[in-house]
Design a protein around this motif. Structure first.
Motif, PDB file in Angstrom:
ATOM      1  N   ASP A 110       0.802  -1.224   0.000  1.00 28.43           N
ATOM      2  CA  ASP A 110       0.000   0.000   0.000  1.00 28.43           C
ATOM      3  C   ASP A 110       0.838   1.279   0.000  1.00 28.43           C
ATOM      4  OD1 ASP A 110      -2.622   1.144  -0.002  1.00 28.43           O
ATOM      5  OD2 ASP A 110      -2.354   1.672   2.110  1.00 28.43           O
ATOM      6  N   ASP A 111       2.148   1.166   0.058  1.00 27.69           N
ATOM      7  CA  ASP A 111       3.015   2.344   0.125  1.00 27.69           C
ATOM      8  C   ASP A 111       3.423   2.778  -1.286  1.00 27.69           C
ATOM      9  OD1 ASP A 111       5.030   4.230   0.489  1.00 27.69           O
ATOM     10  OD2 ASP A 111       5.924   3.158   2.178  1.00 27.69           O
ATOM     11  N   PRO A 112       3.021   3.976  -1.737  1.00 33.98           N
ATOM     12  CA  PRO A 112       3.386   4.427  -3.089  1.00 33.98           C
ATOM     13  C   PRO A 112       4.896   4.476  -3.320  1.00 33.98           C
ATOM     14  CG  PRO A 112       1.670   5.828  -2.175  1.00 33.98           C
ATOM     15  CD  PRO A 112       2.146   4.927  -1.058  1.00 33.98           C
ATOM     16  N   ALA A 113       5.679   4.675  -2.258  1.00 31.04           N
ATOM     17  CA  ALA A 113       7.136   4.731  -2.417  1.00 31.04           C
ATOM     18  C   ALA A 113       7.695   3.405  -2.907  1.00 31.04           C
ATOM     19  CB  ALA A 113       7.799   5.122  -1.088  1.00 31.04           C
ATOM     20  N   VAL A 114       7.045   2.309  -2.548  1.00 31.14           N
ATOM     21  CA  VAL A 114       7.490   0.979  -2.969  1.00 31.14           C
ATOM     22  C   VAL A 114       7.179   0.749  -4.441  1.00 31.14           C
ATOM     23  CG1 VAL A 114       7.133  -1.511  -2.617  1.00 31.14           C
ATOM     24  CG2 VAL A 114       7.275   0.023  -0.647  1.00 31.14           C
ATOM     25  N   ALA A 166      14.306  -1.386   5.924  1.00 31.67           N
ATOM     26  CA  ALA A 166      14.723  -1.103   4.549  1.00 31.67           C
ATOM     27  C   ALA A 166      14.123   0.204   4.047  1.00 31.67           C
ATOM     28  CB  ALA A 166      14.308  -2.247   3.630  1.00 31.67           C
ATOM     29  N   ASP A 167      14.879   0.900   3.203  1.00 27.54           N
ATOM     30  CA  ASP A 167      14.376   2.105   2.548  1.00 27.54           C
ATOM     31  C   ASP A 167      13.348   1.678   1.499  1.00 27.54           C
ATOM     32  OD1 ASP A 167      14.162   4.775   1.534  1.00 27.54           O
ATOM     33  OD2 ASP A 167      15.505   4.168  -0.087  1.00 27.54           O
ATOM     34  N   ARG A 168      12.123   2.115   1.669  1.00 31.49           N
ATOM     35  CA  ARG A 168      11.049   1.636   0.789  1.00 31.49           C
ATOM     36  C   ARG A 168      11.195   2.120  -0.646  1.00 31.49           C
ATOM     37  NH1 ARG A 168       5.606   1.205   4.491  1.00 31.49           N
ATOM     38  NH2 ARG A 168       6.582  -0.036   6.131  1.00 31.49           N
ATOM     39  N   ALA A 169      11.763   3.276  -0.830  1.00 27.88           N
ATOM     40  CA  ALA A 169      11.919   3.798  -2.192  1.00 27.88           C
ATOM     41  C   ALA A 169      12.926   2.995  -3.014  1.00 27.88           C
ATOM     42  CB  ALA A 169      12.320   5.267  -2.153  1.00 27.88           C
ATOM     43  N   SER A 170      13.843   2.305  -2.326  1.00 26.97           N
ATOM     44  CA  SER A 170      14.842   1.504  -3.052  1.00 26.97           C
ATOM     45  C   SER A 170      14.679   0.008  -2.756  1.00 26.97           C
ATOM     46  CB  SER A 170      16.256   1.966  -2.683  1.00 26.97           C
ATOM     47  OG  SER A 170      16.488   1.837  -1.300  1.00 26.97           O
ATOM     48  N   LEU A 171      13.470  -0.381  -2.397  1.00 28.23           N
ATOM     49  CA  LEU A 171      13.217  -1.768  -1.998  1.00 28.23           C
ATOM     50  C   LEU A 171      13.535  -2.763  -3.110  1.00 28.23           C
ATOM     51  CD1 LEU A 171      12.141  -3.176   0.554  1.00 28.23           C
ATOM     52  CD2 LEU A 171       9.909  -3.259  -0.553  1.00 28.23           C
ATOM     53  N   ARG A 172      13.311  -2.371  -4.364  1.00 30.23           N
ATOM     54  CA  ARG A 172      13.571  -3.288  -5.486  1.00 30.23           C
ATOM     55  C   ARG A 172      15.039  -3.694  -5.564  1.00 30.23           C
ATOM     56  NH1 ARG A 172       9.362  -3.613  -9.389  1.00 30.23           N
ATOM     57  NH2 ARG A 172       7.587  -2.374  -8.733  1.00 30.23           N
ATOM     58  N   GLY A 173      15.926  -2.881  -5.043  1.00 25.73           N
ATOM     59  CA  GLY A 173      17.345  -3.212  -5.080  1.00 25.73           C
ATOM     60  C   GLY A 173      17.871  -3.849  -3.804  1.00 25.73           C
ATOM     61  N   HIS A 174      17.002  -4.106  -2.851  1.00 28.71           N
ATOM     62  CA  HIS A 174      17.410  -4.684  -1.564  1.00 28.71           C
ATOM     63  C   HIS A 174      17.900  -6.120  -1.758  1.00 28.71           C
ATOM     64  CE1 HIS A 174      17.085  -6.170   2.584  1.00 28.71           C
ATOM     65  NE2 HIS A 174      17.117  -4.902   2.959  1.00 28.71           N
ATOM     66  N   ALA A 175      18.827  -6.552  -0.904  1.00 30.57           N
ATOM     67  CA  ALA A 175      19.392  -7.907  -0.996  1.00 30.57           C
ATOM     68  C   ALA A 175      18.315  -8.980  -0.909  1.00 30.57           C
ATOM     69  CB  ALA A 175      20.426  -8.114   0.110  1.00 30.57           C
ATOM     70  N   TYR A 176      17.199  -8.706  -0.238  1.00 30.06           N
ATOM     71  CA  TYR A 176      16.106  -9.673  -0.126  1.00 30.06           C
ATOM     72  C   TYR A 176      15.599 -10.122  -1.496  1.00 30.06           C
ATOM     73  CZ  TYR A 176      11.796 -11.772   1.760  1.00 30.06           C
ATOM     74  OH  TYR A 176      10.798 -12.634   2.114  1.00 30.06           O
ATOM     75  N   SER A 177      15.702  -9.236  -2.474  1.00 34.84           N
ATOM     76  CA  SER A 177      15.190  -9.539  -3.812  1.00 34.84           C
ATOM     77  C   SER A 177      15.881 -10.742  -4.456  1.00 34.84           C
ATOM     78  CB  SER A 177      15.341  -8.322  -4.727  1.00 34.84           C
ATOM     79  OG  SER A 177      14.575  -7.249  -4.237  1.00 34.84           O
ATOM     80  N   ARG A 178      17.144 -10.966  -4.086  1.00 35.79           N
ATOM     81  CA  ARG A 178      17.889 -12.092  -4.657  1.00 35.79           C
ATOM     82  C   ARG A 178      18.150 -13.206  -3.646  1.00 35.79           C
ATOM     83  NH1 ARG A 178      19.613 -11.939  -9.948  1.00 35.79           N
ATOM     84  NH2 ARG A 178      19.481  -9.888 -10.889  1.00 35.79           N
ATOM     85  N   ALA A 179      17.866 -12.934  -2.376  1.00 36.87           N
ATOM     86  CA  ALA A 179      18.038 -13.961  -1.340  1.00 36.87           C
ATOM     87  C   ALA A 179      16.861 -13.878  -0.379  1.00 36.87           C
ATOM     88  CB  ALA A 179      19.359 -13.764  -0.611  1.00 36.87           C
TER      89      ALA A 179
END
Length: 198
Positions: A110-114, A166-179
């Motif tokens: 629900d967060d537009p920043a994400v 985590a910074d929500r605006a840069s969530l797509r680049g967070h390490a969680y995305s690949r692990a």
């Protein structure tokens, strides 16, 4: 072509008896369930991070079967949908999947920043209540099609403790995305971008 290998949570060797090896046309990019770049990514997330209930399209239309939840009920006015989580559901680190994970996942959606793929679904939900660790109630903005509202409440759930700071605006680049954490039958063991994913 990317080599993709699925093995059960107990093994990660290509010779494992429960291994599935597939060639993929490109790298899936991210396995964060709230920020997926491709339909291919969703197919892999469905194996690693379960939703509350799984959707199935069949001859009789869309149906749902248990995922992280064992049961669900609607309120009489069809404005609330309550799920009971399976108390045996666990993340791959052994910690339980809880209602807090579900609520946190939906704060991200629900967060537009994400800029979640599912932002429109998040707008259907007024709030997510967590009366205890295994109970989640979705309160909807208005009564609508049960299939629409159920679909909005059945996105794949992520482990809150891994992303709370985590910074929500840069969530797509967070390490969680690949692990990502896994609550499903498979987990990510290794991932060499544009080469292979085990």
């Amino acid at each position: 072509t990317l080599l993709f290998l699925l093995t059960g949570c107990g093994g990660d060797a290509p010779s494992a008896p429960d291994a599935l090896v597939m060639g993929l046309p490109f790298d899936p990019g991210s396995l964060n369930p709230v920020a997926l770049p491709y339909a291919l990514s969703q197919q892999l997330v469905d194996q690693t991070q379960l939703p509350l209930a799984r959707r199935h399209a069949g001859p009789d239309g869309l149906t749902f079967t248990p995922g992280l939840a064992t049961a669900w009920t609607w309120s009489e006015d069809r404005l609330q949908l309550t799920f009971t989580l399976n108390p045996a559901a666990r993340w791959d680190d052994g910690s339980p999947v809880t209602s807090a994970d579900v609520a946190f996942t939906y704060t991200l959606i629900d967060d537009p920043a994400v800029a979640s793929n599912w932002l429109a679904d998040g707008k259907l939900i007024r709030e997510v209540l967590t009366p205890d660790a295994t109970t989640v109630t979705f309160v909807f903005e208005e009564a609508a099609s049960e299939l629409l509202l159920m679909s909005a409440a059945c996105h794949n759930i992520l482990q809150a403790s891994r992303l709370q700071d985590a910074d929500r605006a840069s969530l797509r680049g967070h390490a969680y995305s690949r692990a990502p954490s896994s609550s499903g039958p498979y987990r990510v063991a290794t991932w060499a971008p544009d080469d292979h994913l085990v």
